[in-house]
Design a protein around this motif. Structure first.
Motif, PDB file in Angstrom:
ATOM      1  N   ILE A   1       0.923  -0.964  -0.116  1.00  0.00           N
ATOM      2  CA  ILE A   1      -0.109   0.107   0.024  1.00  0.00           C
ATOM      3  C   ILE A   1       0.662   1.150   0.099  1.00  0.00           C
TER       4      ILE A   1
ATOM      5  N   ARG B   1       0.950   4.086  -2.879  1.00  0.00           N
ATOM      6  CA  ARG B   1       0.754   5.697  -2.552  1.00  0.00           C
ATOM      7  C   ARG B   1       1.912   6.643  -3.046  1.00  0.00           C
TER       8      ARG B   1
ATOM      9  N   LEU C   1      -6.325  -3.046  -1.161  1.00  0.00           N
ATOM     10  CA  LEU C   1      -6.055  -2.375  -2.327  1.00  0.00           C
ATOM     11  C   LEU C   1      -7.152  -1.572  -3.035  1.00  0.00           C
TER      12      LEU C   1
ATOM     13  N   LYS D   1       1.743   5.575  -7.306  1.00  0.00           N
ATOM     14  CA  LYS D   1       0.491   5.753  -8.090  1.00  0.00           C
ATOM     15  C   LYS D   1       0.102   5.116  -9.355  1.00  0.00           C
TER      16      LYS D   1
ATOM     17  N   CYS E   1      -7.233   2.104  -2.461  1.00  0.00           N
ATOM     18  CA  CYS E   1      -6.343   2.950  -2.914  1.00  0.00           C
ATOM     19  C   CYS E   1      -6.845   3.764  -4.456  1.00  0.00           C
TER      20      CYS E   1
END
Length: 432
Positions: free
Chosen positions: A18, A22, A43, A25, A46
Motif C-alpha cells: 500500500i 501511494r 487495495l 501511483k 487505493c
C-alpha cells in the motif's frame, strides 16, 4: 502467547504494498496468487488504482471471498470521480495470458516458494519477460530467520517447496534483472529481536523496476503474434464513478433538486416572517407608525441581504456577458437573483446561484454551460425557457394564502391583511 510481530507479519507485507502504491501511483495492479483476496480487499481503497486484478489457481478459494471486493451501498449513493474495475481470474502464474500484459505493478506476496524449482524459471519468464510490468514486488520467507520462530521445524508451511536464504533470493533476483532488463532493491518486513538483526527480515522483499520505466521495453522478448487467454474470468465489476455520464447526471440532478427545495423553503420562510410581522403591527395601537417602522426594518434587512448575496455570479466566475444575460432575464436585485417568485405557484432559481451556493454542484458540472447541458431533458428538473434557471412549483401556495386570509378575517384583521398582501405583491410584481 505473546505474538512475535506487531502488527502481524501479513499486515506488514500488505502495508508495504500500500505504501508503495501511494508513492508511485500505479493505475493497473495485479496480485498473483491472490488466494483469499485479503490484499485486494485493502487495495480497492487505493484511489490511484483504476484496474485491480487478482489471479490464483484455486478458483474455489477466490469464489468464497470475492464478495469482499463488491461495491457497497455507499459506493452507489455517493460515487466519486475515481474509477475502479476489479477482475478475478483462475489461472497459473506459469502460463501467459494477454490480458495481464502492460501493468504498472505486479505483486507476488509469499507465492514463489509454493512453486516447484523447475517452475520458477517459467514464473520469471511470464512475469518479467511477457507481462513486462513497470514494477514488481516479490516477497518470500527468509529461511535464515526460521530458527527464531518458536516451535518451527522444517518449512513454515506444508505446501512450501523451498525457502531461500537471503543470498539465494538475491542471486535469483539479480539474474532476472540481467535477463529481462530490470533493477532491484532488497528490503523486508518483520524485524528480528534486539541482538538478532544479523539474520535479516522475517519476510525478504525484492522491489523490481523496469529499466526505462513506463517508456522502457524489453528488446529481447517481443510481443507474441497471437493473443492467448488461458485464464478463466471468475468475477468482474465496475465501481460507480462520476466519470460515467449517466451516474453523473443522476447524482447531479439529485443534488440540484435538494438545493432548489432548500432555497425555496428559505425564501418562503422569509416571506412568511415578513407577512407575520406586518400583520402583528395591527394588533397594537399606533398601527401606522408600526407599519412604517416595519417597512424601514424590512427594507434595511433586504438591503443587507442583498449586500450579502451581492454578485453570486462573480463568486462563481461568471463573465460580465453572462451576468448581463441573467440580469436581463431575472432582474438586477440580488434577492431576485437568488430566488424569484415568478407566479403564485412557481419560483425560479438561477443556475448561477446553484453553481455558487453548492460546491458539489459546481465540482460535478465544472461550468454553468455544462450544468445547463446536464440538466436538460431530465424529467426531474424543469428549466426556464432560456435554460438559465430551474423552475420549482408550489401547488400549496394558493391554499396556504387563502387559509391565512380566512384566519385573519375571523380575528377581525381582514382589512389590514388585504393591505399587507397588496403592499408585498405590488413590491414583488413591479420588480419582475
Amino acid at each position: 502467547m505473546e505474538p512475535l510481530f506487531k502488527p502481524p507479519l501479513q499486515t506488514q507485507r500488505h502495508q508495504f504494498v500500500i505504501d508503495f502504491i501511494r508513492r508511485n501511483k500505479p493505475k493497473k495492479v495485479v496480485d498473483l496468487g491472490c488466494g483469499g483476496c485479503s490484499l485486494l480487499t485493502r487495495l480497492k481503497f487505493c484511489r490511484e488504482i483504476e484496474l485491480l486484478v487478482g489471479v490464483d489457481q484455486n478458483g474455489a478459494k477466490i469464489k468464497k471471498k470475492l464478495h469482499g471486493l463488491a461495491p457497497v451501498s455507499t459506493d452507489y449513493l455517493q460515487p466519486g470521480f475515481d474509477q475502479l474495475r476489479v477482475e478475478l481470474y483462475q489461472g497459473s502464474v506459469t502460463q501467459k495470458d494477454t490480458r495481464l500484459k502492460g501493468f504498472d505493478l505486479v505483486t507476488s506476496i509469499e507465492l514463489i516458494e509454493h512453486l516447484h524449482l523447475v517452475d520458477v524459471g517459467l514464473f520469471s519468464e511470464v512475469v518479467f519477460g511477457y507481462m513486462t510490468p513497470v514494477a514488481v514486488i516479490v516477497s518470500t520467507p527468509n529461511s535464515e530467520f526460521n530458527p527464531l520462530l518458536p516451535g518451527l521445524t522444517g518449512f513454515r508451511h506444508s505446501d512450501h517447496k523451498f525457502e531461500w536464504t537471503r543470498a539465494e533470493f538475491q542471486s535469483w533476483a539479480l539474474k532476472v534483472c540481467v535477463e529481462y532488463g530490470y533493477e532491484v532493491e532488497f528490503t523486508g518486513v518483520g524485524q528480528a529481536p534486539p541482538g538478532q538483526q544479523r539474520v535479516g527480515f522475517c519476510s525478504q522483499i525484492g522491489v523490481f523496476h523496469r529499466l526505462g520505466g513506463r517508456d522502457g521495453c524489453n528488446m529481447l522478448f517481443g510481443d507474441d503474434v497471437e493473443d492467448i487467454f488461458p485464464y478463466t474470468l471468475l468475477y468482474s465489476i465496475n465501481y460507480p464513478s462520476l466519470r460515467d455520464n449517466n451516474i453523473l447526471r443522476r447524482v447531479l440532478v439529485s443534488e440540484v433538486v435538494y438545493w432548489v427545495e432548500k432555497l425555496k423553503k428559505g425564501w418562503m420562510e422569509e416571506k412568511a416572517d415578513e407577512k407575520d410581522a406586518f400583520t402583528q403591527c395591527y394588533a397594537v395601537d399606533g398601527g401606522e407608525e408600526c407599519i412604517s417602522e416595519q417597512c424601514i426594518a424590512t427594507e434595511e434587512k433586504q438591503t443587507a441581504y442583498g449586500e450579502e448575496m451581492k454578485g453570486p455570479m462573480e463568486k462563481c466566475g461568471v463573465s460580465e456577458d453572462e451576468q448581463g444575460e441573467y440580469k436581463e432575464g431575472f432582474g438586477t436585485n440580488s434577492h431576485e437573483q437568488q430566488v424569484l417568485y415568478t407566479s403564485p405557484r412557481c419560483m425560479s432559481v438561477p443556475l448561477a446561484v446553484l453553481w455558487s451556493c453548492c460546491p458539489k454542484v459546481s465540482a460535478m458540472s465544472g461550468s454553468l454551460s455544462n450544468l445547463r447541458r446536464l440538466l436538460m431533458d431530465d424529467p426531474k428538473v424543469e428549466l426556464s425557457q432560456d435554460g438559465s434557471a430551474v423552475l420549482v412549483y408550489n401547488q400549496e401556495q394558493d391554499r396556504d394564502n387563502k387559509e391565512d386570509y380566512n384566519n385573519l378575517e375571523d380575528r377581525g384583521y381582514a382589512e389590514g391583511s388585504q393591505f399587507c398582501y397588496s403592499a408585498v405583491d405590488e413590491e414583488e410584481w413591479e420588480a419582475v
